[in-house]
Design a protein around this motif. Structure first.
Motif, mmCIF file in Angstrom:
data_model
loop_
_atom_site.group_PDB
_atom_site.id
_atom_site.type_symbol
_atom_site.label_atom_id
_atom_site.label_comp_id
_atom_site.label_asym_id
_atom_site.label_seq_id
_atom_site.Cartn_x
_atom_site.Cartn_y
_atom_site.Cartn_z
ATOM 1 N N GLU A 115 44.632 73.777 68.005
ATOM 2 C CA GLU A 115 43.465 74.041 67.593
ATOM 3 C C GLU A 115 43.108 73.353 66.006
ATOM 4 O O GLU A 115 42.295 72.661 65.881
ATOM 5 C CB GLU A 115 42.609 75.120 67.884
ATOM 6 N N LYS A 116 44.082 73.897 65.536
ATOM 7 C CA LYS A 116 44.151 73.604 63.957
ATOM 8 C C LYS A 116 44.526 71.904 63.572
ATOM 9 O O LYS A 116 43.906 71.540 62.702
ATOM 10 C CB LYS A 116 45.061 74.605 63.202
ATOM 11 N N SER A 125 41.361 70.124 64.432
ATOM 12 C CA SER A 125 40.436 70.297 63.219
ATOM 13 C C SER A 125 41.070 69.628 62.042
ATOM 14 O O SER A 125 40.055 68.716 61.364
ATOM 15 C CB SER A 125 40.312 71.788 62.901
ATOM 16 N N ASN A 126 42.141 69.693 61.524
ATOM 17 C CA ASN A 126 42.583 69.068 60.279
ATOM 18 C C ASN A 126 42.553 67.501 60.537
ATOM 19 O O ASN A 126 42.483 66.749 59.668
ATOM 20 C CB ASN A 126 43.757 69.546 60.072
ATOM 21 N N GLY A 186 40.813 65.663 62.461
ATOM 22 C CA GLY A 186 39.440 65.223 62.425
ATOM 23 C C GLY A 186 38.705 65.024 61.085
ATOM 24 O O GLY A 186 38.236 64.110 60.783
ATOM 25 N N LYS A 187 39.164 66.429 60.198
ATOM 26 C CA LYS A 187 38.747 66.298 58.889
ATOM 27 C C LYS A 187 39.193 65.030 58.057
ATOM 28 O O LYS A 187 38.551 64.229 57.296
ATOM 29 C CB LYS A 187 39.216 67.411 57.873
#
Length: 262
Positions: free
Chosen positions: A92-93, A96-97, A99-100
């Motif tokens: 999940e992290k 998220s990262n 994607g950023k």
């Protein structure tokens, strides 16, 4: 600009070239060349920041440097490293990262090191949502402490087999390309032949599908460089000579001249 399809089509036909970049100015120079890809590597920790390794580099720093490199090189395929502890916690992290990075920088892909089950699951999930992933095996700088320093990997049979299995696992998980760092040339050749995806070597011999070098090493900005580096220029001397000439002319009141004044 290159695409994943174009890059993969070069396998067994044309060598792929990659250079690192950390600043808009140098990225703009590379944008005028025929280099296939630029890597915004977490090597910026050692090269740009002067740190002993890459471990302290943050996600925000990677995003900053990738953003300015994209400004300088709007026509190049850009890969950005996910830094230490930005993807090793859970998938999940990683999502998220990554994607950023993709949203904020305009990058074309991200790169992860290793092939643990957590990394493989991250690769599967990233590629499933359309984030292209480059793998990285052999010497993985983010594991420098666990690897007891900067050492060639895969030298014995068991280690070689492990890396070969990891390469196949990354390909199966969805990685579209694989960086092989500091491996015996014979092992890198075997891995390259066994994979359908391209391999990019750095200190891994001539039989990989392409090569990558750190730009500062390639340009001769450091007095010492790893054995696998070839200096294509010696800019540390050029820059120091230019600075010395500037200093001399200012002190001798030769600069600025009338043509440099308003």
């Amino acid at each position: 600009m290159e695409t994943i399809a174009k890059l993969q089509a070069k396998k067994n036909k044309e060598k792929i070239t990659m250079l690192t970049a950390y600043a808009a100015s140098l990225a703009a120079v590379f944008n005028k060349t025929a280099v296939d890809m630029l890597l915004v590597g977490d090597s910026l920790g050692t090269v740009f920041q002067g740190q002993k390794d890459t471990l302290a580099v943050t996600l925000d720093e990677m995003i900053y440097h990738a953003t300015v490199v994209r400004r300088g090189a709007p026509d190049k395929f850009i890969v950005v490293d996910l830094p230490f502890m930005s993807y090793q916690v859970n998938p999940e992290k990683s999502l998220s990262n990554a994607g950023k990075i993709m949203k904020r920088t305009g990058a074309n892909a991200v790169k992860l090191e290793g092939a643990s089950e957590l990394v493989l699951e991250s690769v599967r999930r990233l590629t499933a949502i359309g984030i292209p992933v480059v793998g990285h095996l052999g010497f993985t700088p983010q594991s420098v402490n666990g690897l007891s320093g900067y050492r060639v990997q895969g030298k014995d049979r068991a280690a070689a087999r492990k890396i070969q299995a990891e390469a196949k696992a990354l390909e199966k998980a969805g990685a579209f390309m694989l960086v092989l760092e500091m491996l015996p040339a014979r092992l890198a050749k075997e891995i390259t032949r066994a994979l359908k995806i391209p391999t990019i070597g750095i200190g891994a011999g001539a039989d990989c599908d392409g090569q990558v070098l750190v730009c500062d090493d390639m340009l001769g900005l450091y007095p010492r460089a790893p054995r696998f580096v070839k200096r294509y220029a010696q800019l540390d001397t050029v820059i120091s000579q230019a600075a010395d000439t500037y200093i001399t002319e200012v002190k001798a009141q030769k600069f600025p001249g009338a043509e440099h004044s308003f």
